[in-house]
Design an enzyme around this catalytic site. Structure first.
Site, PDB file in Angstrom:
ATOM      1  CG  ASN A 210      17.813  23.503  -1.739  1.00 23.51           C
ATOM      2  OD1 ASN A 210      17.313  24.196  -0.862  1.00 23.51           O
ATOM      3  ND2 ASN A 210      18.867  23.918  -2.451  1.00 23.51           N
ATOM      4  CG  ASP A 280      26.618  20.822  -3.591  1.00 23.67           C
ATOM      5  OD1 ASP A 280      27.031  21.952  -3.255  1.00 23.67           O
ATOM      6  OD2 ASP A 280      26.307  19.934  -2.765  1.00 23.67           O
ATOM      7  CE  LYS A 290       6.157  21.937 -20.505  1.00 25.08           C
ATOM      8  NZ  LYS A 290       4.734  21.751 -20.711  1.00 25.08           N
ATOM      9  CG  PHE A 325      25.040  27.220   7.970  1.00 20.00           C
ATOM     10  CD1 PHE A 325      25.586  28.485   8.137  1.00 20.00           C
ATOM     11  CD2 PHE A 325      23.931  26.863   8.722  1.00 20.00           C
ATOM     12  CE1 PHE A 325      25.038  29.380   9.053  1.00 20.00           C
ATOM     13  CE2 PHE A 325      23.367  27.741   9.634  1.00 20.00           C
ATOM     14  CZ  PHE A 325      23.921  28.998   9.804  1.00 20.00           C
ATOM     15  CE  LYS A 339      30.225  19.662   3.896  1.00 20.93           C
ATOM     16  NZ  LYS A 339      28.786  19.433   3.936  1.00 20.93           N
ATOM     17  CE  LYS A 343      32.412  23.549   1.224  1.00 27.81           C
ATOM     18  NZ  LYS A 343      31.114  23.913   0.633  1.00 27.81           N
TER      19      LYS A 343
HETATM   20  N1  CTP Z   1      28.253  26.474  -0.279  1.00 30.59           N
HETATM   21  C1  CTP Z   1      28.577  27.558  -1.082  1.00 30.59           C
HETATM   22  N2  CTP Z   1      28.604  27.416  -2.435  1.00 30.59           N
HETATM   23  C2  CTP Z   1      28.312  26.247  -3.021  1.00 30.59           C
HETATM   24  C3  CTP Z   1      27.974  25.128  -2.204  1.00 30.59           C
HETATM   25  C4  CTP Z   1      27.963  25.281  -0.834  1.00 30.59           C
HETATM   26  O1  CTP Z   1      28.849  28.634  -0.556  1.00 30.59           O
HETATM   27  N3  CTP Z   1      28.332  26.162  -4.332  1.00 30.59           N
HETATM   28  C5  CTP Z   1      28.290  26.648   1.175  1.00 30.59           C
HETATM   29  C6  CTP Z   1      26.965  26.548   1.872  1.00 30.59           C
HETATM   30  O2  CTP Z   1      26.315  27.802   1.933  1.00 30.59           O
HETATM   31  C7  CTP Z   1      27.368  26.063   3.254  1.00 30.59           C
HETATM   32  C8  CTP Z   1      28.573  25.200   2.991  1.00 30.59           C
HETATM   33  O3  CTP Z   1      29.060  25.598   1.711  1.00 30.59           O
HETATM   34  O4  CTP Z   1      27.787  27.118   4.076  1.00 30.59           O
HETATM   35  C9  CTP Z   1      28.334  23.718   3.014  1.00 30.59           C
HETATM   36  O5  CTP Z   1      27.579  23.312   1.955  1.00 30.59           O
HETATM   37  P1  CTP Z   1      27.233  21.750   1.679  1.00 30.59           P
HETATM   38  O6  CTP Z   1      26.421  21.723   0.445  1.00 30.59           O
HETATM   39  O7  CTP Z   1      26.654  21.130   2.885  1.00 30.59           O
HETATM   40  O8  CTP Z   1      28.620  21.133   1.521  1.00 30.59           O
HETATM   41  P2  CTP Z   1      29.406  20.664   0.261  1.00 30.59           P
HETATM   42  O9  CTP Z   1      30.732  21.256   0.340  1.00 30.59           O
HETATM   43  O10 CTP Z   1      28.630  20.947  -0.953  1.00 30.59           O
HETATM   44  O11 CTP Z   1      29.592  19.102   0.502  1.00 30.59           O
HETATM   45  P3  CTP Z   1      28.558  17.893   0.414  1.00 30.59           P
HETATM   46  O12 CTP Z   1      27.344  18.370  -0.326  1.00 30.59           O
HETATM   47  O13 CTP Z   1      29.349  16.881  -0.302  1.00 30.59           O
HETATM   48  O14 CTP Z   1      28.265  17.541   1.834  1.00 30.59           O
END
Ligand code: CTP
Length: 404
Positions: A210, A280, A290, A325, A339, A343
């Site tokens: 990303n 995610d 490859k 975040f 969130k 969490k």
């Molecule tokens: N985060 C994490 N580990 C993961 C995914 C996310 O620690 N595997 C943490 C990120 O560092 C951030 C927070 O979770 O602090 C929010 O991540 P985000 O990707 O925005 O939220 P999600 O819970 O994945 O929800 P969505 O993508 O559905 O908005």
């Protein structure tokens, strides 16, 4: 200068960067420090005693057995006098000697007698710096509590380009000055920060990643270190470098590696800030070779990664403070709050992608911080370094009121 910590010993060793130590002496003098210098014999091939003594306004100490100084055990009295010792430049030789307790000249002996913090700014050829024994010795110094001021990458005196160039005197001065004079409200605290993206491998050459640059997390790490914290920065792939010696940097690539590294140290932390843009989903399997374009379609099967923030949220103790975040594009505050609760974080920092100049690949950001009891603090659009300070200041206020 009001902390009363203004006695600096500068140790100069024999590298071409020794000429920059003269500027370092001047910088400390200009800012009201008392400076004493000890230099190795090799250092004096590069800079002269007269220049050092004129700039420092003190006698240079080079000989362990100086007949004119017989009444005083100079290396011990100088070590007692110093609030801090700065070895700049530090050659592979002095690093090796100090790491292994060898004391065969004025500087190496003084280092073993030092009571205050010792800062070491390595400077050498890039291959020497990367050499495993040198790296091992640097690690030994870190374990002793010594603060390593990382060399930077650039043009080296030997004509090559690589990592090994001594950090600039202004930066060395800033780190030491901040350490001795700065607001140290995170002193004694351990802070873990995640930063950057993660790369999830599809095959040996491709990955899912990303746009995160890591700048927000790196800025928080620098600010926390400047305010006295011992920082562990677990970062995905970025082009950024760390400067402060109190930052222990752990480089990872995938979400699974980030999870593992964070969990290994999470229970030792006081504050954890999860600013990484962790993937995610990850490919269920990484193709060993490859993938060739032999078909019109390619189906990738992705599975969820483990959520680091949520896992730490489940396990954390009452004395630990956890910051998450959230990057949202709609129903921002409501989604961020959800969130925060699911969490089990103590605070969530909401980034909005709607604000011009905020989010990925920008120098600036604009955030809304929300706590569990829905206290909020909003920042304007400003430099990520300043946002980092705002976040840590708010965390400090919240943890202080929790402790009180
Ligand atoms: N985060 C994490 N580990 C993961 C995914 C996310 O620690 N595997 C943490 C990120 O560092 C951030 C927070 O979770 O602090 C929010 O991540 P985000 O990707 O925005 O939220 P999600 O819970 O994945 O929800 P969505 O993508 O559905 O908005």
């Amino acid at each position: 200068m009001d902390t009363g910590r203004n006695h600096i010993v500068i140790g100069i060793t024999g590298g071409i960067a020794a000429y920059k130590s003269l500027l370092l002496i001047r910088l400390f003098k200009k800012h009201g420090y008392e400076v004493k210098v000890t230099a190795t014999r090799h250092a004096l091939e590069f800079v002269t005693p007269l220049t050092i003594e004129t700039l420092s306004q003190n006698k240079l100490y080079t000989e362990l057995f100086d007949p004119t100084e017989h009444r005083d055990v100079q290396h011990v009295s100088m070590a007692d006098w110093a609030d801090c010792v700065v070895v700049a430049p530090a050659t592979a030789n002095i690093i090796g000697k100090y790491a292994h307790g060898i004391a065969d000249d004025a500087l190496s002996t003084l280092l073993l007698a030092a009571r205050g913090p010792v800062f070491v700014a390595p400077a050498m050829n890039d291959r020497m710096f990367a050499e495993p024994t040198v790296q091992h010795n640097i690690e030994l110094l870190r374990q002793k509590g010594c603060r390593i001021i990382e060399p930077q990458s650039g043009f080296l005196a030997c004509g090559t380009t690589g990592t090994g160039r001594m950090e600039e005197p202004e930066q060395i001065f800033a780190v030491v000055d901040q350490f001795l004079q700065g607001e140290q409200f995170l002193a004694g605290k351990r802070v873990m920060i995640t930063a950057g993206p993660t790369y999830e491998p599809i095959d040996p050459v491709r990955f899912i990643g990303n746009h995160s640059s890591g700048l927000m997390g790196f800025s928080i790490a620098e600010a926390a270190a400047e305010w006295g914290a011992e920082v562990t920065l677990v970062t995905g792939p970025t082009n950024l470098s760390t400067h402060h010696p109190a930052i222990r940097r752990v480089d990872v690539t995938t979400a699974a590696q980030m999870f593992e590294q964070c969990m290994a140290v999470a229970d030792q932390q006081d504050i954890m800030v999860m600013s990484a843009a962790v993937a995610d989903f990850t490919p269920e399997q990484t193709a060993p070779e490859k993938i060739k374009k032999t078909t019109d379609h390619l189906d990738l099967h992705l599975v969820k990664t483990r959520d680091i923030l949520a896992t730490i949220g489940q396990q954390k103790r009452a004395d630990q403070f956890l910051v998450g975040f959230a990057l949202e594009t709609e129903n921002e505050k409501a989604n961020a709050l959800k969130k925060l609760h699911t969490k089990n974080a103590d605070m969530i920092v909401l980034n909005s992608l709607r604000t011009e100049g905020a989010g990925f690949r920008t120098q600036t950001n604009k955030v809304l911080m929300i706590t569990r009891d829905e206290q909020t603090r909003e920042s304007e659009l400003k430099d990520k370094k300043e946002i980092a300070c705002d976040i840590l200041r708010f965390v400090h206020e919240l943890t202080n009121s929790k402790e009180a």
